[in-house]
Design a protein around this motif. Sequence first.
Motif, PDB file in Angstrom:
ATOM      1  N   ARG A  51      -7.213 -33.027 -62.798  1.00 21.08           N
ATOM      2  CA  ARG A  51      -7.058 -34.076 -62.479  1.00 21.08           C
ATOM      3  C   ARG A  51      -6.799 -34.753 -64.081  1.00 21.08           C
ATOM      4  N   LEU A  52      -8.067 -34.971 -65.058  1.00 23.32           N
ATOM      5  CA  LEU A  52      -8.134 -35.098 -66.082  1.00 23.32           C
ATOM      6  C   LEU A  52      -6.227 -34.593 -66.898  1.00 23.32           C
ATOM      7  N   VAL A  53      -6.498 -33.752 -67.094  1.00 23.66           N
ATOM      8  CA  VAL A  53      -4.832 -32.965 -67.463  1.00 23.66           C
ATOM      9  C   VAL A  53      -3.628 -33.364 -66.622  1.00 23.66           C
ATOM     10  N   ALA A  54      -3.905 -33.866 -65.423  1.00 24.42           N
ATOM     11  CA  ALA A  54      -2.694 -33.745 -65.104  1.00 24.42           C
ATOM     12  C   ALA A  54      -2.375 -35.476 -64.827  1.00 24.42           C
ATOM     13  N   SER A  55      -3.327 -36.211 -65.337  1.00 28.43           N
ATOM     14  CA  SER A  55      -3.453 -37.828 -65.910  1.00 28.43           C
ATOM     15  C   SER A  55      -1.846 -37.427 -67.110  1.00 28.43           C
ATOM     16  N   SER A  56      -2.187 -36.535 -67.973  1.00 24.53           N
ATOM     17  CA  SER A  56      -1.397 -36.971 -69.179  1.00 24.53           C
ATOM     18  C   SER A  56      -2.005 -37.572 -70.464  1.00 24.53           C
ATOM     19  N   PRO A  57      -3.300 -37.404 -69.748  1.00 26.49           N
ATOM     20  CA  PRO A  57      -3.627 -38.887 -71.650  1.00 26.49           C
ATOM     21  C   PRO A  57      -3.975 -38.243 -72.732  1.00 26.49           C
ATOM     22  N   ASN A  58      -3.859 -38.582 -73.519  1.00 27.26           N
ATOM     23  CA  ASN A  58      -4.233 -39.319 -75.082  1.00 27.26           C
ATOM     24  C   ASN A  58      -5.101 -39.154 -75.758  1.00 27.26           C
ATOM     25  N   ILE A  59      -5.956 -38.124 -76.638  1.00 28.00           N
ATOM     26  CA  ILE A  59      -6.658 -38.559 -77.486  1.00 28.00           C
ATOM     27  C   ILE A  59      -7.224 -39.399 -77.986  1.00 28.00           C
ATOM     28  N   PRO A  60      -7.655 -40.379 -78.298  1.00 25.30           N
ATOM     29  CA  PRO A  60      -6.924 -41.519 -80.194  1.00 25.30           C
ATOM     30  C   PRO A  60      -7.172 -40.396 -81.090  1.00 25.30           C
TER      31      PRO A  60
END
Length: 86
Positions: A51-60
């Motif tokens: 779920r996390l990777v699918a949401s295309s997050p950016n790390i700070p």
Amino acid sequence: VPTTISDEQLVGLSTTIAVEIHDDTTMGEWHIERSSGNPDFDESVSAQMTRLVASSPNIPSPPEDVATQYLGQTRHFRFNGRDAHR
């Protein structure tokens, strides 16, 4: 965390994952590097990471003087059952 895992069992569980951090601060491929030994716990970690990777997050963005330690690298993270919230 699945309710099939008792609180007593949960305290002793830990799963380590490896995650690629791209130069643009996005997360790439990941995999379980060390299983907890409990398939239900590992599956809950896998579901959360998917779920996390699918949401295309950016790390700070890390500070410039340490950016090469993170960007373009594979980093390891540990999910501990004792820290899980139900």
